[in-house]
Design an enzyme around this catalytic site. Structure first.
Site, PDB file in Angstrom:
ATOM      1  N   ASP A   1     -23.845  40.194  97.903  1.00 23.27           N
ATOM      2  CA  ASP A   1     -22.878  40.850  98.033  1.00 23.27           C
ATOM      3  C   ASP A   1     -21.387  40.564  99.596  1.00 23.27           C
ATOM      4  O   ASP A   1     -20.513  40.418  99.492  1.00 23.27           O
ATOM      5  CB  ASP A   1     -22.685  42.570  98.377  1.00 23.27           C
ATOM      6  CG  ASP A   1     -21.538  43.121  98.152  1.00 23.27           C
ATOM      7  OD1 ASP A   1     -20.682  42.971  97.384  1.00 23.27           O
ATOM      8  OD2 ASP A   1     -21.493  44.508  98.371  1.00 23.27           O
TER       9      ASP A   1
ATOM     10  N   TYR B   1     -19.262  48.341 110.312  1.00 26.20           N
ATOM     11  CA  TYR B   1     -18.881  46.767 111.055  1.00 26.20           C
ATOM     12  C   TYR B   1     -18.629  45.591 110.628  1.00 26.20           C
ATOM     13  O   TYR B   1     -19.034  45.174 109.067  1.00 26.20           O
ATOM     14  CB  TYR B   1     -20.635  47.027 111.685  1.00 26.20           C
ATOM     15  CG  TYR B   1     -20.014  45.713 112.724  1.00 26.20           C
ATOM     16  CD1 TYR B   1     -19.209  46.008 114.067  1.00 26.20           C
ATOM     17  CD2 TYR B   1     -20.253  44.894 112.634  1.00 26.20           C
ATOM     18  CE1 TYR B   1     -19.391  45.294 115.102  1.00 26.20           C
ATOM     19  CE2 TYR B   1     -20.445  43.908 114.206  1.00 26.20           C
ATOM     20  CZ  TYR B   1     -19.256  44.103 114.647  1.00 26.20           C
ATOM     21  OH  TYR B   1     -19.514  43.091 116.438  1.00 26.20           O
TER      22      TYR B   1
ATOM     23  N   ARG C   1     -24.058  47.378  92.995  1.00 27.53           N
ATOM     24  CA  ARG C   1     -24.241  47.153  94.479  1.00 27.53           C
ATOM     25  C   ARG C   1     -25.321  47.141  94.563  1.00 27.53           C
ATOM     26  O   ARG C   1     -26.703  46.210  95.431  1.00 27.53           O
ATOM     27  CB  ARG C   1     -23.576  46.432  95.260  1.00 27.53           C
ATOM     28  CG  ARG C   1     -22.309  46.268  95.380  1.00 27.53           C
ATOM     29  CD  ARG C   1     -20.680  46.595  96.711  1.00 27.53           C
ATOM     30  NE  ARG C   1     -20.782  47.439  96.265  1.00 27.53           N
ATOM     31  CZ  ARG C   1     -19.465  48.511  97.175  1.00 27.53           C
ATOM     32  NH1 ARG C   1     -19.072  47.738  98.356  1.00 27.53           N
ATOM     33  NH2 ARG C   1     -19.368  49.796  97.261  1.00 27.53           N
TER      34      ARG C   1
ATOM     35  N   HIS D   1     -20.810  36.583  85.913  1.00 27.52           N
ATOM     36  CA  HIS D   1     -20.012  35.848  86.229  1.00 27.52           C
ATOM     37  C   HIS D   1     -20.439  34.465  85.468  1.00 27.52           C
ATOM     38  O   HIS D   1     -19.009  33.685  85.146  1.00 27.52           O
ATOM     39  CB  HIS D   1     -20.023  35.580  87.907  1.00 27.52           C
ATOM     40  CG  HIS D   1     -19.334  37.115  88.357  1.00 27.52           C
ATOM     41  ND1 HIS D   1     -19.629  36.655  89.642  1.00 27.52           N
ATOM     42  CD2 HIS D   1     -18.538  38.116  88.261  1.00 27.52           C
ATOM     43  CE1 HIS D   1     -19.051  37.973  89.913  1.00 27.52           C
ATOM     44  NE2 HIS D   1     -18.739  38.916  89.190  1.00 27.52           N
TER      45      HIS D   1
ATOM     46  N   LYS E   1     -16.939  36.921  93.814  1.00 29.38           N
ATOM     47  CA  LYS E   1     -17.982  36.523  94.747  1.00 29.38           C
ATOM     48  C   LYS E   1     -19.300  37.168  94.312  1.00 29.38           C
ATOM     49  O   LYS E   1     -18.842  38.411  94.334  1.00 29.38           O
ATOM     50  CB  LYS E   1     -17.742  36.064  96.136  1.00 29.38           C
ATOM     51  CG  LYS E   1     -17.779  36.923  96.985  1.00 29.38           C
ATOM     52  CD  LYS E   1     -18.285  37.997  97.334  1.00 29.38           C
ATOM     53  CE  LYS E   1     -17.621  39.418  97.775  1.00 29.38           C
ATOM     54  NZ  LYS E   1     -18.981  40.349  98.158  1.00 29.38           N
TER      55      LYS E   1
ATOM     56  N   ILE F   1     -12.245  46.757  92.950  1.00 28.32           N
ATOM     57  CA  ILE F   1     -11.798  45.574  92.755  1.00 28.32           C
ATOM     58  C   ILE F   1     -10.618  45.281  92.344  1.00 28.32           C
ATOM     59  O   ILE F   1      -9.492  45.080  93.057  1.00 28.32           O
ATOM     60  CB  ILE F   1     -12.713  44.694  93.427  1.00 28.32           C
ATOM     61  CG1 ILE F   1     -11.470  43.956  94.897  1.00 28.32           C
ATOM     62  CG2 ILE F   1     -13.147  43.803  92.250  1.00 28.32           C
ATOM     63  CD1 ILE F   1     -13.187  42.714  94.721  1.00 28.32           C
TER      64      ILE F   1
ATOM     65  N   TYR G   1     -12.588  41.088  75.450  1.00 29.69           N
ATOM     66  CA  TYR G   1     -12.028  39.761  76.383  1.00 29.69           C
ATOM     67  C   TYR G   1     -11.652  38.876  75.951  1.00 29.69           C
ATOM     68  O   TYR G   1     -10.812  37.909  75.962  1.00 29.69           O
ATOM     69  CB  TYR G   1     -13.500  39.642  77.455  1.00 29.69           C
ATOM     70  CG  TYR G   1     -14.543  40.967  77.977  1.00 29.69           C
ATOM     71  CD1 TYR G   1     -13.171  41.299  78.591  1.00 29.69           C
ATOM     72  CD2 TYR G   1     -15.551  40.506  78.280  1.00 29.69           C
ATOM     73  CE1 TYR G   1     -13.754  42.787  79.369  1.00 29.69           C
ATOM     74  CE2 TYR G   1     -15.999  41.559  78.612  1.00 29.69           C
ATOM     75  CZ  TYR G   1     -15.878  42.599  79.973  1.00 29.69           C
ATOM     76  OH  TYR G   1     -15.714  43.610  80.527  1.00 29.69           O
TER      77      TYR G   1
ATOM     78  N   SER H   1     -10.800  44.758  78.373  1.00 36.42           N
ATOM     79  CA  SER H   1     -11.339  45.772  78.542  1.00 36.42           C
ATOM     80  C   SER H   1     -12.209  46.076  77.202  1.00 36.42           C
ATOM     81  O   SER H   1     -11.839  45.317  76.218  1.00 36.42           O
ATOM     82  CB  SER H   1     -11.025  46.912  79.166  1.00 36.42           C
ATOM     83  OG  SER H   1     -12.598  48.236  78.915  1.00 36.42           O
ATOM     84  N   ARG H   2     -13.891  46.585  77.490  1.00 40.39           N
ATOM     85  CA  ARG H   2     -14.473  46.031  75.987  1.00 40.39           C
ATOM     86  C   ARG H   2     -14.399  47.924  75.616  1.00 40.39           C
ATOM     87  O   ARG H   2     -14.712  47.839  74.584  1.00 40.39           O
ATOM     88  CB  ARG H   2     -16.171  46.216  76.347  1.00 40.39           C
ATOM     89  CG  ARG H   2     -16.720  44.819  76.559  1.00 40.39           C
ATOM     90  CD  ARG H   2     -18.129  44.771  76.878  1.00 40.39           C
ATOM     91  NE  ARG H   2     -18.204  42.899  77.160  1.00 40.39           N
ATOM     92  CZ  ARG H   2     -19.446  43.262  77.451  1.00 40.39           C
ATOM     93  NH1 ARG H   2     -19.999  44.054  78.142  1.00 40.39           N
ATOM     94  NH2 ARG H   2     -19.900  41.068  77.183  1.00 40.39           N
TER      95      ARG H   2
END
Length: 337
Positions: free
Chosen positions: A178, A236, A166, A80, A98, A16, A59, A37-38
Site C-alpha cells: 500500500d 507521517y 488494506r 487488478h 497500485k 479513491i 464491469y 459497478s456490480r
C-alpha cells in the site's frame, strides 16, 4: 480522423475515486464518460456524485462500450491483474491503481497481455509524473547536492479498521504493497538505478496478519536508501536525498496537495563551513489530473509511457525481495528473469 481526446471509464466505485474522477475528467485531452459497478444502484449513485453521463450495470457493460478508450481501475488489489487483462482484451488501455499486481510474476502476465493486445497498461503511481518529483531528479542530475550518497524516508498512517481492504490479507492488503512501495519507486526513479540487494524487518498484525510495520535498507551500489512504513503509526511522510555538498527534502512527497504549492527544502554549502536552506515552491497542480493527461498523451501520440510495465516489474522485484528478507532475516538479491 485522428482522435483528440481519450474517453475514460471507471471500473469500480472505490473511495479513491473521490480524488481521481473529477481531476481526470478536467485533465487535458481527457473526458470521463461513466462508471461501472456490480451494483446498478452504486453505479447510478457514483455517476450522479461525479456528474458522469453513464452508469454501467457491471464491469463488462463498460468494457463493451465502443466509445471508451481507456479505463481506470481502482478495484481491490487482488483483482487488478484479472481486470487489467480483461480490459485490454476488450480493446481498452488501462491505468490501474497500485499495486497493479501482487508480485513480479503477475506483472509478467500483464506484459504478455500488453504485447498481445497492443494496448497500454500502466500502474497509477501518480507521484512519478508530479512536477515536484521531476524537479528533484533534475536538481540531483544537475549536481545541486553534489554526489548523491544516501536516501532516507518514511510513510505512515493509522488504520485498524478490520473492514478496510488494506487490513485484509486475502485481498492483497498490508503496508508494503500500500505505502512502502512509494519510497521504493521514488528511490529508483531519483537514482536512476536498481538496487542490488535489500534487507528488511517486518512486523505483522496478530489479528489481520498483514504487515503493519517495516524497515527497509536498499543497496544501490554507492547509494544507500533506507525507509520505514507503517499502517498503525501517527501519519507521517517525508523523503530526503543526501549528497556530498547538500540535501533535498520533499515536504509532502506522496499525498501532494492539490490546493497549494508543494515545497522542496534545498540545502547547500555557503562557504566558511555554513550551509544555506531555501524552500523551492512548485506551482499548484493535481497529481491525479497530471497523471491522466500524461497517459492520455502517450496513447494519442503512440509515444512511450511515463511508467512502462518493465519499470513496474522492476519495482515489484524489489518488493518481492523485501518480503523474502523479512522471512529469511538476511540480505536478499533482486532476482531477475
Amino acid at each position: 480522423m485522428a482522435k483528440d481526446e481519450i474517453v475514460w471509464g471507471i471500473l469500480g466505485t472505490a473511495k479513491i475515486n473521490d480524488k481521481i474522477v473529477v481531476p481526470m475528467h478536467n485533465a487535458p485531452k481527457c473526458r470521463v464518460k461513466g462508471i461501472a459497478s456490480r451494483s446498478a444502484q452504486k453505479a447510478r449513485e457514483a455517476a450522479a456524485k461525479y456528474g458522469l453521463a453513464v452508469a454501467y450495470d457491471g464491469y463488462e457493460a463498460l468494457l463493451a462500450d465502443p466509445e471508451i478508450d481507456a479505463v481506470y481501475i481502482p478495484l481491490p488489489n487482488h483483482l487488478h491483474v484479472e481486470w487489467s487483462i480483461k480490459s485490454v482484451e476488450a480493446g481498452k488501455h488501462v491505468l490501474c491503481e497500485k499495486p497493479i499486481g501482487l508480485d513480479a510474476q503477475q506483472v509478467e502476465r500483464l506484459i504478455a497481455a500488453r504485447e498481445k493486445s497492443g494496448r497500454y497498461i500502466q500502474e497509477a503511481f501518480m507521484v512519478r509524473t508530479h512536477p515536484q518529483w521531476l524537479k528533484v531528479r533534475t536538481l540531483i542530475d544537475e549536481g545541486a547536492i553534489g554526489e548523491l550518497r544516501a536516501v532516507t524516508g518514511g510513510f505512515t498512517y493509522y488504520n485498524t479498521n478490520a473492514h478496510d481492504i488494506r487490513n485484509q490479507n486475502e485481498l492483497g492488503g498490508g503496508g508494503l504493497l500500500d505505502i512502502g512501495c512509494y519510497p521504493i519507486t521514488t528511490s529508483r526513479f531519483i537514482t536512476g538505478r536498481e538496487p542490488r540487494q535489500v534487507v528488511a524487518l517486518m512486523e505483522r498484525d496478530p489479528t489481520f496478519e498483514v504487515d503493519r510495520l517495516g524497515s527497509v535498507l536498499m543497496d544501490f551500489e554507492g547509494v544507500q536508501a533506507s525507509f520505514f512504513y507503517s499502517t498503525q503509526i501517527h501519519p507521517y511522510q517525508r523523503m530526503q536525498f543526501h549528497g556530498t555538498t547538500g540535501r533535498i527534502e520533499v515536504e509532502i512527497p506522496f499525498n501532494a496537495p492539490n490546493d497549494r504549492p508543494t515545497r522542496l527544502l534545498v540545502s547547500g554549502p555557503a562557504g566558511a563551513g555554513a550551509g544555506t536552506d531555501r524552500w523551492l515552491e512548485l506551482p499548484v497542480c493535481d497529481q491525479y489530473g497530471v497523471a491522466a493527461a500524461v497517459f492520455a498523451q502517450a496513447i494519442l501520440s503512440g509515444g512511450p509511457q511515463a511508467i512502462a510495465l518493465e519499470d513496474t516489474r522492476a519495482n515489484m522485484r524489489v518488493i518481492d525481495a523485501v518480503f523474502r528478507s523479512a522471512r529469511s532475516g538476511s540480505w536478499e538479491p533482486i532476482l531477475q528473469g
